[in-house]
Enzyme design. Structure first.
Site, PDB file in Angstrom:
ATOM      1  N   ASN A  21       1.191  -1.235  -0.067  1.00  0.00           N
ATOM      2  CA  ASN A  21      -0.182  -0.564  -0.189  1.00  0.00           C
ATOM      3  C   ASN A  21       1.120   1.169   0.108  1.00  0.00           C
ATOM      4  OD1 ASN A  21      -1.621   1.927   0.484  1.00  0.00           O
ATOM      5  ND2 ASN A  21      -2.535   1.602   2.347  1.00  0.00           N
ATOM      6  N   LYS A  28       3.416   0.713   3.306  1.00  0.00           N
ATOM      7  CA  LYS A  28       3.008  -0.368   4.109  1.00  0.00           C
ATOM      8  C   LYS A  28       3.225  -1.699   2.858  1.00  0.00           C
ATOM      9  CE  LYS A  28      -0.798   1.906   6.726  1.00  0.00           C
ATOM     10  NZ  LYS A  28      -2.266   2.173   6.697  1.00  0.00           N
ATOM     11  N   ARG A 100      -2.338  -2.324  -2.832  1.00  0.00           N
ATOM     12  CA  ARG A 100      -3.914  -1.756  -2.936  1.00  0.00           C
ATOM     13  C   ARG A 100      -3.991   0.168  -3.716  1.00  0.00           C
ATOM     14  NH1 ARG A 100      -4.684   3.345   0.604  1.00  0.00           N
ATOM     15  NH2 ARG A 100      -7.486   3.312   1.073  1.00  0.00           N
ATOM     16  N   HIS A 189     -12.919   3.262   0.383  1.00  0.00           N
ATOM     17  CA  HIS A 189     -12.738   2.064   1.228  1.00  0.00           C
ATOM     18  C   HIS A 189     -13.263   0.858   0.865  1.00  0.00           C
ATOM     19  CE1 HIS A 189     -12.483   5.464   4.516  1.00  0.00           C
ATOM     20  NE2 HIS A 189     -11.382   5.608   4.288  1.00  0.00           N
ATOM     21  N   GLY A 219     -12.267   5.697  10.560  1.00  0.00           N
ATOM     22  CA  GLY A 219     -10.491   6.451  10.451  1.00  0.00           C
ATOM     23  C   GLY A 219     -10.287   8.174  10.531  1.00  0.00           C
ATOM     24  N   ARG A 250     -10.637  15.977   6.905  1.00  0.00           N
ATOM     25  CA  ARG A 250     -11.692  16.921   6.027  1.00  0.00           C
ATOM     26  C   ARG A 250     -13.257  17.513   6.704  1.00  0.00           C
ATOM     27  NH1 ARG A 250     -10.263  11.464   2.573  1.00  0.00           N
ATOM     28  NH2 ARG A 250      -8.351  11.711   2.454  1.00  0.00           N
ATOM     29  N   GLU A 344     -12.801   0.580  16.078  1.00  0.00           N
ATOM     30  CA  GLU A 344     -13.026  -0.123  16.576  1.00  0.00           C
ATOM     31  C   GLU A 344     -13.036   0.269  17.974  1.00  0.00           C
ATOM     32  OE1 GLU A 344      -9.832  -2.731  14.440  1.00  0.00           O
ATOM     33  OE2 GLU A 344     -11.175  -1.723  12.609  1.00  0.00           O
ATOM     34  N   GLU A 395      -8.066  -5.147   5.353  1.00  0.00           N
ATOM     35  CA  GLU A 395      -8.087  -4.893   4.045  1.00  0.00           C
ATOM     36  C   GLU A 395      -6.799  -5.364   4.048  1.00  0.00           C
ATOM     37  OE1 GLU A 395      -8.331  -0.859   5.585  1.00  0.00           O
ATOM     38  OE2 GLU A 395      -8.735   0.146   3.302  1.00  0.00           O
TER      39      GLU A 395
HETATM   40  P1  ADP Z   1      -6.362   5.980   8.838  1.00  0.00           P
HETATM   41  O1  ADP Z   1      -7.832   6.287   8.432  1.00  0.00           O
HETATM   42  O2  ADP Z   1      -5.165   6.113   8.766  1.00  0.00           O
HETATM   43  O3  ADP Z   1      -5.885   4.265   8.137  1.00  0.00           O
HETATM   44  P2  ADP Z   1      -6.987   4.503  11.312  1.00  0.00           P
HETATM   45  O4  ADP Z   1      -7.855   3.715  10.665  1.00  0.00           O
HETATM   46  O5  ADP Z   1      -5.884   3.706  11.739  1.00  0.00           O
HETATM   47  O6  ADP Z   1      -7.022   5.463  10.150  1.00  0.00           O
HETATM   48  O7  ADP Z   1      -8.052   5.390  12.589  1.00  0.00           O
HETATM   49  C1  ADP Z   1      -7.334   6.719  12.837  1.00  0.00           C
HETATM   50  C2  ADP Z   1      -8.099   7.069  14.335  1.00  0.00           C
HETATM   51  O8  ADP Z   1      -8.350   5.666  15.269  1.00  0.00           O
HETATM   52  C3  ADP Z   1      -7.260   8.175  14.653  1.00  0.00           C
HETATM   53  O9  ADP Z   1      -8.416   9.012  14.630  1.00  0.00           O
HETATM   54  C4  ADP Z   1      -6.767   7.890  16.352  1.00  0.00           C
HETATM   55  O10 ADP Z   1      -6.961   8.593  17.296  1.00  0.00           O
HETATM   56  C5  ADP Z   1      -8.023   6.253  16.281  1.00  0.00           C
HETATM   57  N1  ADP Z   1      -8.193   5.433  17.026  1.00  0.00           N
HETATM   58  C6  ADP Z   1      -6.945   4.402  17.437  1.00  0.00           C
HETATM   59  N2  ADP Z   1      -7.338   4.100  18.725  1.00  0.00           N
HETATM   60  C7  ADP Z   1      -7.897   4.497  19.737  1.00  0.00           C
HETATM   61  C8  ADP Z   1      -8.438   4.696  20.381  1.00  0.00           C
HETATM   62  N3  ADP Z   1      -8.570   3.244  21.778  1.00  0.00           N
HETATM   63  N4  ADP Z   1      -9.657   5.108  21.093  1.00  0.00           N
HETATM   64  C9  ADP Z   1     -10.070   6.090  20.251  1.00  0.00           C
HETATM   65  N5  ADP Z   1      -9.748   6.326  19.162  1.00  0.00           N
HETATM   66  C10 ADP Z   1      -9.094   5.862  18.318  1.00  0.00           C
END
Ligand code: ADP
Length: 412
Positions: A21, A28, A100, A189, A219, A250, A344, A395
């Site tokens: 990716n 990644k 990806r 996504h 995310g 955004r 999650e 993914e």
């Molecule tokens: P990306 O879209 O870059 O793949 P991720 O799916 O890793 O991003 O999501 C990142 C977001 O998830 C960030 O806003 C981060 O704060 C949030 N996040 C990760 N762990 C936690 C947690 N334990 N509690 C709340 N938010 C979390």
């Protein structure tokens, strides 16, 4: 040079798929068993081309981070990975490289073996995804150099949404802009929405083709997708990932009149607006503090920070409205899925969103909500609610699985 049939040279016992990716300043990677999703090795090269460039490789329980004396690029990152794979004697196990690719336009609704023609198409589609497709191509070219004998497969983020009907993807603009320039909604996504929908189908114990679901991938980027009889029929992101719900940086949906106001009255240029709506808005813009959900939760819960609370409240309200709007797309609904880093892990966000969905008969079991975090999956709804699952997305596994299937079919 054509890469149409290099798979003749693939070792017969090869079992693993190298998933790549490639972003503009990061790569990644993971080496995955496509059958059970086991990760044999994974890692991340980040801050490429800057003096902070580093590469981290995880194998079993070990994690090595390497920084070179000078900035390095994608090619160097991949050659470090290749050396590592050689040292661990893993190269012989790789059957194919699955990439990806963010934008596949209308042309690619399926994973595709990368040929010169496919590369050209990805390049042409860079018009629609200027930040992503060029980076994806860098990764493809670097992997062709690093693994000249291996086939490369493109798995597109837009592909799952190609089943959307015209009423979902046509903008309220002159139709000729769609016909002549491809200006329509594509959605993103897709690989994640597809993976979590498949997992929900397993929970429901019925084929995906019989499932009706709404999936919220939350995310740094966020999108909500409605899945009817196993197919995406609408999604919140549009021609670019900028449309739809509010995200980390955004703004999501915006009155187009604001853009004219900013230009006419505040002297904004097109570049300023691009930066504003993509990098300076969303959770970061409203809170003035951070785009990171964890930081904002701490600020509002521990420090009573009102701007952080407002940002999180707007974030949840807009996601709940997007979920509720899809009652126009379905006649039945099996359940709601939360995924992505926020979906999650953030019990606060899930509680806040589900609180707003009472009319759709959703309510949470708070104990289950608190217990389902950090990679755990499960139904967090209470007894009177429709199902509401937290499902950890993967993914990479989808890319590995789809690349392996494509390769197998192309060899028959
Ligand atoms: P990306 O879209 O870059 O793949 P991720 O799916 O890793 O991003 O999501 C990142 C977001 O998830 C960030 O806003 C981060 O704060 C949030 N996040 C990760 N762990 C936690 C947690 N334990 N509690 C709340 N938010 C979390």
């Amino acid at each position: 040079m054509t890469h149409q049939q290099p798979h003749n040279k693939v070792p017969v016992n090869s079992a693993a798929i190298l998933v790549i990716n490639c972003g503009s300043s990061s790569v990644k990677f993971s080496l995955i068993n496509p059958v059970n999703g086991e990760t044999l090795l994974s890692g991340l090269a980040e801050c490429l081309l800057s003096s902070d460039a580093s590469i981290t490789i995880k194998k079993n329980n070990t994690k090595d981070t390497l920084k070179l004396a000078a900035p390095f690029d994608h090619q160097t990152a991949l050659s470090i990975l290749v050396t590592q794979l050689q040292q661990l004697d893993l190269v012989k196990d790789i059957a194919t490289v699955g990439h990806r690719v963010v934008h596949g336009g209308e042309k690619y609704a399926q994973p595709t073996l990368i040929t010169d023609e496919v590369e050209q198409a990805i390049d042409q589609l860079a018009k629609l995804a200027p930040l992503h497709n060029p980076a994806n191509l860098i990764g493809i070219k670097a992997c062709q150099q690093a693994f000249p004998d291996l086939p490369q497969v493109a798995v597109f983020d837009t592909a799952f949404h190609q089943t959307m009907p015209e009423k979902s993807y046509v903008y309220g603009l002159p139709y000729s802009l769609y016909q002549e320039h491809g200006i329509r909604r594509y959605g993103f996504h897709g690989t994640s929405h597809y993976f979590v929908a498949k997992q929900a189908a397993k929970q429901l114990n019925k084929p995906l083709e019989q499932c009706n679901l709404i999936s919220a991938h939350l995310g740094n980027g966020c999108s909500v997708t409605v899945i009817k009889n196993g197919e995406s029929v609408d999604t919140s992101m549009g021609m670019t990932p900028g449309e739809g719900v509010m995200m980390g940086t955004r703004c999501g949906d915006l009155d187009s009149g604001i853009i004219f106001y900013l230009v006419d009255n505040l002297g904004y240029s097109i570049n300023d607006i691009d930066k504003l709506v993509n990098k300076e808005s969303g959770l970061l813009g409203i809170s003035g503090l951070s785009n990171d959900c964890r930081t904002l939760e701490d600020a509002m819960l521990a420090d009573n920070n009102a701007q952080a609370k407002l940002a999180m409240t707007v974030f949840c309200y807009r996601i709940a409205k997007s979920i509720a709007s899809y009652s126009a797309s379905l006649t039945q609904l099996d359940g709601l899925i939360f995924t992505g880093g926020i979906g999650e892990n953030s019990t606060w966000v899930r509680t806040e969103i589900v609180k707003l969905l009472g009319l759709l008969n959703f309510s949470l079991d708070e104990e289950k909500n608190q217990a389902t975090r950090f990679g755990a999956s499960g139904n967090i709804a209470d007894k009177k609610s429709r199902a509401c699952w937290v499902i950890a997305t993967n993914e990479e596994w989808v890319i590995a699985e789809q690349s392996a299937v494509l390769l197998r079919n192309s060899m028959q």
